[in-house]
Design an enzyme around this catalytic site. Structure first.
Site, mmCIF file in Angstrom:
data_model
loop_
_atom_site.group_PDB
_atom_site.id
_atom_site.type_symbol
_atom_site.label_atom_id
_atom_site.label_comp_id
_atom_site.label_asym_id
_atom_site.label_seq_id
_atom_site.Cartn_x
_atom_site.Cartn_y
_atom_site.Cartn_z
ATOM 1 N N ASP A 177 20.397 31.330 -24.221
ATOM 2 C CA ASP A 177 20.260 29.879 -24.356
ATOM 3 C C ASP A 177 19.660 29.597 -25.719
ATOM 4 O O ASP A 177 18.766 30.304 -26.168
ATOM 5 C CB ASP A 177 19.339 29.322 -23.268
ATOM 6 C CG ASP A 177 19.967 29.456 -21.890
ATOM 7 O OD1 ASP A 177 21.155 29.866 -21.839
ATOM 8 O OD2 ASP A 177 19.292 29.177 -20.892
ATOM 9 N N HIS A 206 13.272 32.816 -18.822
ATOM 10 C CA HIS A 206 13.667 31.987 -17.679
ATOM 11 C C HIS A 206 14.246 32.858 -16.572
ATOM 12 O O HIS A 206 14.922 33.853 -16.835
ATOM 13 C CB HIS A 206 14.698 30.944 -18.122
ATOM 14 C CG HIS A 206 14.043 29.742 -18.754
ATOM 15 N ND1 HIS A 206 14.734 28.877 -19.554
ATOM 16 C CD2 HIS A 206 12.785 29.282 -18.696
ATOM 17 C CE1 HIS A 206 13.921 27.923 -19.968
ATOM 18 N NE2 HIS A 206 12.726 28.144 -19.464
ATOM 19 N N HIS A 215 15.067 27.131 -27.998
ATOM 20 C CA HIS A 215 15.078 27.050 -26.532
ATOM 21 C C HIS A 215 13.690 27.140 -25.902
ATOM 22 O O HIS A 215 13.142 26.125 -25.502
ATOM 23 C CB HIS A 215 16.016 28.104 -25.958
ATOM 24 C CG HIS A 215 16.245 27.946 -24.485
ATOM 25 N ND1 HIS A 215 16.795 26.799 -23.955
ATOM 26 C CD2 HIS A 215 16.002 28.761 -23.439
ATOM 27 C CE1 HIS A 215 16.864 26.918 -22.647
ATOM 28 N NE2 HIS A 215 16.394 28.102 -22.297
ATOM 29 N N HIS A 260 27.652 30.186 -19.030
ATOM 30 C CA HIS A 260 26.504 29.314 -18.777
ATOM 31 C C HIS A 260 26.880 27.846 -18.973
ATOM 32 O O HIS A 260 26.321 27.148 -19.808
ATOM 33 C CB HIS A 260 25.362 29.712 -19.739
ATOM 34 C CG HIS A 260 24.013 29.247 -19.287
ATOM 35 N ND1 HIS A 260 23.586 27.951 -19.418
ATOM 36 C CD2 HIS A 260 22.991 29.898 -18.708
ATOM 37 C CE1 HIS A 260 22.356 27.833 -18.962
ATOM 38 N NE2 HIS A 260 21.984 29.005 -18.516
ATOM 39 N N GLU A 317 26.378 30.163 -24.842
ATOM 40 C CA GLU A 317 26.138 29.293 -23.689
ATOM 41 C C GLU A 317 26.852 27.969 -23.921
ATOM 42 O O GLU A 317 27.195 27.624 -25.056
ATOM 43 C CB GLU A 317 24.634 29.042 -23.524
ATOM 44 C CG GLU A 317 24.026 28.210 -24.642
ATOM 45 C CD GLU A 317 23.110 27.107 -24.128
ATOM 46 O OE1 GLU A 317 23.452 26.499 -23.100
ATOM 47 O OE2 GLU A 317 22.073 26.855 -24.754
ATOM 48 N N HIS A 344 15.490 35.644 -22.892
ATOM 49 C CA HIS A 344 14.244 34.873 -22.751
ATOM 50 C C HIS A 344 13.750 34.920 -21.317
ATOM 51 O O HIS A 344 14.409 35.460 -20.433
ATOM 52 C CB HIS A 344 14.407 33.445 -23.263
ATOM 53 C CG HIS A 344 15.400 32.626 -22.497
ATOM 54 N ND1 HIS A 344 16.749 32.744 -22.680
ATOM 55 C CD2 HIS A 344 15.236 31.682 -21.546
ATOM 56 C CE1 HIS A 344 17.380 31.909 -21.876
ATOM 57 N NE2 HIS A 344 16.487 31.243 -21.180
ATOM 58 N N ASP A 362 16.653 32.523 -14.547
ATOM 59 C CA ASP A 362 18.094 32.741 -14.467
ATOM 60 C C ASP A 362 18.572 33.701 -15.553
ATOM 61 O O ASP A 362 19.758 33.953 -15.700
ATOM 62 C CB ASP A 362 18.863 31.421 -14.509
ATOM 63 C CG ASP A 362 18.643 30.637 -15.783
ATOM 64 O OD1 ASP A 362 17.582 30.832 -16.404
ATOM 65 O OD2 ASP A 362 19.514 29.842 -16.160
ATOM 66 N N HIS A 363 17.636 34.231 -16.325
ATOM 67 C CA HIS A 363 18.003 35.239 -17.314
ATOM 68 C C HIS A 363 17.270 36.561 -17.087
ATOM 69 O O HIS A 363 17.648 37.573 -17.645
ATOM 70 C CB HIS A 363 17.717 34.729 -18.737
ATOM 71 C CG HIS A 363 18.618 33.619 -19.140
ATOM 72 N ND1 HIS A 363 19.699 33.784 -19.963
ATOM 73 C CD2 HIS A 363 18.629 32.307 -18.781
ATOM 74 C CE1 HIS A 363 20.319 32.630 -20.114
ATOM 75 N NE2 HIS A 363 19.696 31.719 -19.411
#
Lengths: 801, 553
Positions: free
Chosen positions: B181, B73, B160, B418, B206, B71, B75-76
């Protein structure tokens, strides 16, 4: 085949024999379920997913047929459980369904003393399916859970909370010495409802909600916690779920497993204001049946309902809820009654407006307290009752139909005394005018209240109200003086309106009765008008023909009463004839002429009344005696001088008290395949046929029915032969093609068709025989129907020229 | 055969998610995120280790079969342009359509903040992002993609955020799922994660909320609505600082629905900018939202909010009550700070804060205690008298959800990423004890190797099959009395095992056959040994029966 095995497990022969001698032999008729089950079970463990699914549904249908106590249930259950975790969702679905059926069977067995641990185990197994990824499986799992009849408290409570509850009853997860596989321990039930009610699919939410409610019967502790969850669901974004929640709450309230706490009140009051009327209704229904433990909650509920009433004045059933909530909490409502009484006593005249919904609502609650209080322990101030009289209609709506009678008797015993006392006092005082105004006003206030709620009124209430109206009419007639005719007229008008309001939603016998009363009031109104006209003596004020019109109208209305109702009893018939007499007298006095026909009719009526009264309890009134005296014998050559005023003065209006079973004669006329958008086509000058659908209600075989067709100046009557009609005595119907000959030379025209009934005066014919139409005066049975025609001859059309 | 799982990021921490899984010789990188808390080399995963773990590979393109992003975000996905443009990976990159649409927005937004506001050295340029996104191959849900001859990947819905996916990867018989996530409970605009029942060797999940069990969302929603309603009915203004994507839409749907039901007329404003643009994306990507929205959008697009209007700067000082959504979420600056400065001094007003605020932001200060006075800089000081409401909406699944998913998928092994170490240890114990699955939670740069089962195809001889079925037919009449008996729980427990001999020869497919066939095959004769038991019994028949049995063996 070795015998050792044969001895321990009964062989097929033994089984069959056992089955035939067993008590349930009859249930297993037809195909051999045992072989079926065995075959299906082996198929269910097969290799192919579709075959497995089919086998499970096959087992389900076998299971439906067999008796609860038998190995088949265990057998099915066993193979279903094995497939609960299948990879294919169709199989999981079928397996859950089958387990659901098994639950039903086990539950039946429960009554004979079953295995509680086993039920817990099944509950846990189904619970683990309630978190499946497939929507249908979840729905089915909740459905199956709803069928559980006995589950231990610990498991139930766990199903509400996501957090694992550590209880001693955890041992329930092991049964008969067998420990469950690790997957089937307590946690798998954890919070299935907490998840279920926030599921993505509203179908799952709704069914989870139903199950929550269904299981509430099993444990009180559970029911309380379930209520918390249900309260949350009232905020759901799908209406269907909110409604289902309310429905569930109502069920819980009915089973008595709903105990509302203060923290829930906020939610209830919020939903009372919902924009959706169905939701509001459902919320109120619950509020009407729950038990509120604290006065504070009771008051906030009442306040909430009143606020709802103020916001949505159309929600009249709030009064009903107020009544039942008040009835359920006698002592709380008595408290409210006392406060209200204080308020009433303190308020000076005019300050306390009864129309204000708050006052009305509080009165409702106060009265209800006494209604539920059979032992008369509660002290309800009497001032409440005298103020609740106008709420008569509203209260009666609040009650179920079977309770309305008891309400009437109750209210009468509580309120009748002060009410009629007042009237008596006034009557004795001799102040007629004052009396008339007051009573009529009071009655109107009373009936006016019923206006909004007529649809709920049932026969009893209608009868009561109508009687009051007729009493008013009678009273009004009695006080007619030259100067007060105007007042009487307005009273009559109001009475008529009241009857019309009552009539709106009534049907059948009540409807007929009300429409008869309407006609009756019409006639009275017309007579009063004629009287006024005659007295004024200045006919120019009304125009030259108005008396004529009035007389014609009176005739029609008398004819309607005479011919359009089946089942007139003798009293009514005499009254109708009285009116007829009066109508003829009016004509005689007005025109001074006396045609033979008129006198014939008069005599026929007099004789008829004589006949009716001869062997009955009705003695001849002064009016009839006088008429007889005037017309006896000397009418042949003389034209008797009739002073209508004297007759009117001695005419005493005594409305009937017993109306018996009246049935209205009505008719429905429809023409097929045409309307104003799609006119029929015709050729100018040539006959045109129309297909009419006719249905007649309460027509006797002696009646003569005609179809009247009017187009411009030409009128045509067609006699309808009743023998052509199909149906029973009550409703006859037929469809027939009827021609209309005199089509005009025009490009289009409208034909007005109408069904009329002949209204005979004995054998006296008004019209000439051979005329081709009805012999007598007629009364319309239905409204005129417009049939549209357009010329098929294109030359006739103006636009084609 | 085994699956090797090298955790480059998000091992025992939250941030820079990146897991490289070697499965049947294929190397797949799941996510390529950056750590928001670090500003040095730790910011990105240590990509060099991939080459170290792949002997023989000279560059990333040859070492890695594909990169899959779950996805948008940061941090991904934050390290992706760096990995492709700076490190030079040119292989396929997969992500879902919404992720592909929204990722450039996020990346560019972040790059601007980093470079323009904080004056940091640029890690990658706008052109890098652009070039990187051009390499992306979009994925659809449940679409099976043959990456190469052996490797198959498939995306499943993860909840998410818009476009989040769980990735299933399979090489030969070895299969695994990387969840990214996910959220197991639906919210107002996104559905719950959904996946098929798969046969898995490994599940990488996660574990943000490894220990927390959240209560029902209804209670959270109710509290939020109550607070907002109370504030506006008291004539106050409500400030909802929110990120452009996700929470803003969620809360807005909630409010819009409530407004509709309660027939409220107070305006709800959206501050202009990214939020409006984001709403547009939501409107287009309606197929990725929750069922309820999908159901209703034919009649009315739920992202066309009925009660929402655009905010004009001049409205800030209007006295009427209103609700305002403003970015950024933690009141770290920008418009939400501007509004906060004006509204905070009134007791009537309300500020709702997101569940998590980074230290140093005003949001964090408000959360950490009842701050009455905030010094913005030397000249500005804000008196905070308004009410503070803390939202606890989170798009991550809780511990219960992780357990549910793991139980549903029933993989052979579980790896947790995670999350925070102590909580992960707790969850590992639960999974091992309750579900009986071996579970690992490796730290960053550790490798976990798990064995996989290998299926073997065998053929059976005709005789063997005939023998099996006759045996079954002979046995079945024995378990009878289904109708009347009540004790037959054993009727189902007939694990009918067929006996045979597995024959595995070199260069030939393995075969299963009967006893006598083996003799035939081997070309030898069978020897029989007879036993003669002596039983003391008066029942002659029974004795002969047993003897017969034995003799027949």
């Amino acid at each position: 085949m070795d015998e050792g095995l044969a001895a321990s497990v009964p062989g097929p022969f033994v089984t069959k024999r056992a089955r035939f001698v067993g008590p349930h032999a009859s249930s297993s008729s037809g195909a051999d379920p045992e072989m079926e089950v065995r075959a299906l079970v082996s198929m269910a463990s097969g290799l192919y997913p579709l075959a497995r699914a089919e086998a499970l549904s096959g087992l389900a249908s076998v299971l439906k047929k067999v008796n609860a106590s038998g190995g088949v249930v265990e057998c099915c259950y066993g193979s279903a459980v094995k497939l609960l975790r299948d990879e294919d969702e169709g199989i999981r679905l079928a397996a859950v369904r089958l387990v659901g059926l098994c639950v039903e069977k086990f539950a039946m067995r429960e009554e004979l003393g079953g295995d509680g641990d086993q039920m817990d185990r099944i509950f846990l197994q189904l619970s683990s399916m309630a978190r499946d990824m497939c929507t249908e499986v979840r729905i089915e799992a909740f459905n199956a859970l709803a069928k559980m009849q006995r589950v231990s408290d610990g498991v139930l409570l766990q199903s509400l909370s996501k957090k694992i509850i550590k209880t001693d009853t955890g041992s329930a997860s092991s049964s008969k010495g067998k420990t469950l596989p690790p997957k089937l321990s307590f946690p798998c039930a954890a919070g299935i409802f907490a998840h279920g009610i926030e599921d993505e699919f509203y179908q799952v939410r709704a069914v989870a909600c139903t199950t929550l409610g269904a299981l509430a019967k099993l444990s009180n502790q559970y029911a309380q916690k379930a209520l918390d969850l249900l309260m949350d669901m009232m905020n759901d974004d799908t209406e269907a779920v909110r409604l289902q929640t309310l429905h569930t709450l109502f069920d819980m309230a009915t089973y008595g497993s709903l105990s509302v706490h203060e923290k829930h009140m906020h939610m209830f009051l919020g939903i009372l204001m919902d924009a959706n009327v169905i939701v509001r209704n459902a919320a109120r229904k619950i509020l009407g049946s729950v038990n509120l433990p604290k006065l504070q909650m009771f008051k906030s509920a009442v306040d909430g309902l009143i606020a709802g009433l103020e916001k949505n004045p159309e929600d009249q059933d709030i009064y009903g809820v107020l009544f039942s909530i008040g009835k359920n909490h006698g002592s709380f409502s008595a408290n409210i009654a006392r406060h209200l009484a204080k308020e009433i006593n303190m308020a000076s005249d005019g300050e306390l407006i009864l129309d204000k919904s708050r006052t009305k609502a509080l009165l409702m609650v106060s009265v209800s307290a006494a209604y539920g209080d059979k032992d008369k322990k509660l002290d309800i101030p009497t001032v409440i009752f005298s103020h609740s009289i106008p709420l008569f209609g509203t209260i009666s709506c609040a009650l179920a139909e079977d309770e309305q009678d008891s309400l009437l008797s109750y209210l009468y015993c509580q309120t009748e005394m002060p009410f009629w006392e007042k009237k008596l006092v006034s009557a004795e005082g001799g102040d007629y005018e004052c009396f008339s105004v007051e009573t009529v006003g009071g009655t109107h206030a009373q009936i006016g209240k019923t206006e909004k709620t007529t649809k709920y009124l049932d026969e009893v209430v209608i009868m009561q109200s109508t009687r009051l109206i007729l009493d008013t009419v009678k009273g009004a007639w009695a006080v007619i003086k030259p100067c007060s005719i105007g007042e009487v007229q307005s009273t009559l008008r109001t009475c008529k309106e009241e009857v019309n309001i009552l009539d709106v939603n009534s049907s059948g016998s009540t409807g007929a009765f009300l429409s008869f009363v309407c006609d009756y009031l019409d006639a009275v109104q017309l007579i009063v008008e004629i009287w006024r006209f005659v007295q004024l003596d200045d006919s120019h004020a009304f125009g030259p023909t108005s008396l004529d019109i009035l007389l014609e109208k009176l005739d029609t209305s008398v004819r309607r009463m005479k011919c359009c109702y089946a089942g007139l009893n003798r009293e009514l018939e005499v009254q109708v004839l009285d009116f007829g007499l009066l109508a003829i007298l009016c004509r005689l006095s007005e025109f001074g002429t006396c045609s033979k026909l008129m006198l014939d009719k008069l005599h026929w009526i007099i004789n008829h009344i004589d006949g009716l009264c001869a062997d009955g309890p009705y003695e001849l009134s002064n009016f009839r005696k006088e008429v007889k005296k005037v017309f006896d014998g000397n009418f042949i050559d003389d034209t008797p001088v009739v002073n209508i005023c004297t007759f009117l003065e001695i005419f005493d209006l005594r409305p009937a008290t017993d109306f018996g079973m009246l049935n209205a004669t009505t008719a429905v006329l429809q023409v097929r395949d045409t309307n104003s958008e799609n006119p029929l086509s015709y050729v100018c000058g040539l006959p045109v046929g129309m297909t009419f659908d006719i249905s007649l209600c309460n027509i006797s075989s002696n009646d003569r029915i005609w179809l009247r067709m009017v187009a411009g100046q030409s009128i045509r009557h067609v006699f309808l032969d009743l023998s052509c009609f199909e149906g029973n005595d009550e409703v006859k119907s037929c469809s027939t093609v009827i021609p209309f000959y005199a089509t005009p030379m025009a490009c289009s025209f409208v034909l007005r068709a109408c069904l009329v009934i002949e209204c005979p005066f004995g054998s006296i014919g008004t019209h000439q025989e051979g005329h081709g139409g009805p012999r007598d005066c007629v009364v319309q049975l239905c409204d005129e129907l417009d049939v549209y025609f357009v010329s098929a001859d294109t030359d006739q059309r103006p636009w084609s020229k | 055969m085994s699956i090797d799982c090298l955790v480059l990021g998000a091992g025992q921490e939250v941030g820079k998610s990146c897991v490289v899984v070697t499965i049947g010789g294929k190397r797949v990188m799941f996510d390529c995120g950056m750590h928001m808390g670090h500003h040095d080399s730790q910011r990105y995963p240590d990509f060099a280790r991939i080459l170290a773990a792949a002997p023989g590979a000279t560059d990333f393109t040859s070492a890695i079969s594909c990169v899959v992003i779950t996805h948008f975000h940061l941090d991904h996905i934050g390290a992706l342009p760096y990995f492709t443009e700076v490190c030079g990976y040119h292989g396929p990159i997969y992500m879902t359509y919404p992720t592909k649409a929204l990722a450039p927005l996020m990346l560019e937004d972040y790059r601007k903040v980093m470079v323009d506001h904080r004056g940091e050295e640029e890690q990658y340029s706008y052109e890098d992002i652009d070039r990187c996104m051009k390499k992306v191959i979009p994925l659809d849900l449940k679409q099976t993609i043959q990456v190469d001859k052996d490797l198959v990947i498939r995306a499943y819905y993860a909840g998410h955020v818009l476009g989040a996916a769980m990735i299933y990867a399979k090489v030969g018989d070895a299969a695994m799922v990387y969840t990214g996530d996910y959220n197991m409970t639906p919210d107002r605009h996104l559905g719950a994660a959904q996946i098929d029942h798969l046969k898995l060797d490994l599940l990488i999940t996660e574990s943000t909320y490894a220990k927390t069990v959240r209560d029902s969302k209804h209670a959270r929603e109710r509290e939020f609505l109550k607070a907002v309603h109370k504030c506006v009915s008291g004539g106050g203004k409500v400030l909802i600082p929110a990120f452009a994507l996700g929470r803003a839409q969620e809360l807005c749907i909630l409010l819009d629905d409530y407004w509709e039901r309660m027939n409220l007329k107070i305006p709800i404003y959206f501050s202009a900018g990214l939020t409006i643009q984001a709403n547009m994306y939501y409107k287009m990507l309606i197929g990725w939202t929750s069922q309820k929205i999908k159901d209703s959008y034919t009649v009315h697009n739920p992202f066309e909010f009925k009660h929402v209007c655009d905010f004009q700067r001049s409205f800030i000082n209007d006295p009427e009550p209103c609700v305002l959504f403003a970015t950024p979420g933690m009141i770290s600056g920008g418009f939400s700070l501007e509004v906060f400065k004006r509204w905070a001094p009134s007791e009537k007003n309300l500020v709702t804060l997101p569940g998590y605020c980074v230290a140093g932001t005003i949001g964090h200060k408000l959360m950490s205690g009842k701050a009455t006075r905030i010094d913005l800089d030397k000249e500005t000081r804000i008196d905070v008298r308004c009410q503070i409401h803390q939202l606890s909406f989170s798009p991550h699944t809780d511990s219960k959800g992780i357990m549910d998913l793991t139980e549903f998928l029933s993989p052979s092994h579980v790896i947790l990423v995670h999350g925070e170490k102590p909580q992960m240890a707790f969850l590992k114990d639960r999974i091992e004890s309750e579900l009986g699955m071996p579970c690992f939670y490796p730290a960053n740069n550790e490798t976990v190797s798990i064995p996989t089962a290998q299926n073997l195809k065998i053929s059976a001889t005709e005789k063997f099959i005939t023998n099996c079925s006759t045996a079954q037919a002979r046995d079945s009449p024995r378990k009878s009395n289904l109708i009347c008996g009540n004790h037959l729980s054993g009727a189902n427990g007939d694990e009918k095992l067929a006996e045979g001999i597995l024959l595995m020869e070199k260069c030939k497919a393995p075969k299963i056959l009967c006893e006598d066939e083996l003799l035939q095959f081997l070309g030898t004769e069978g020897h029989s040994v007879q036993f003669e038991p002596l039983l003391r019994s008066r029942i002659g028949e029974a004795e002969t029966g047993i003897v017969d049995d034995l003799a027949s063996e």
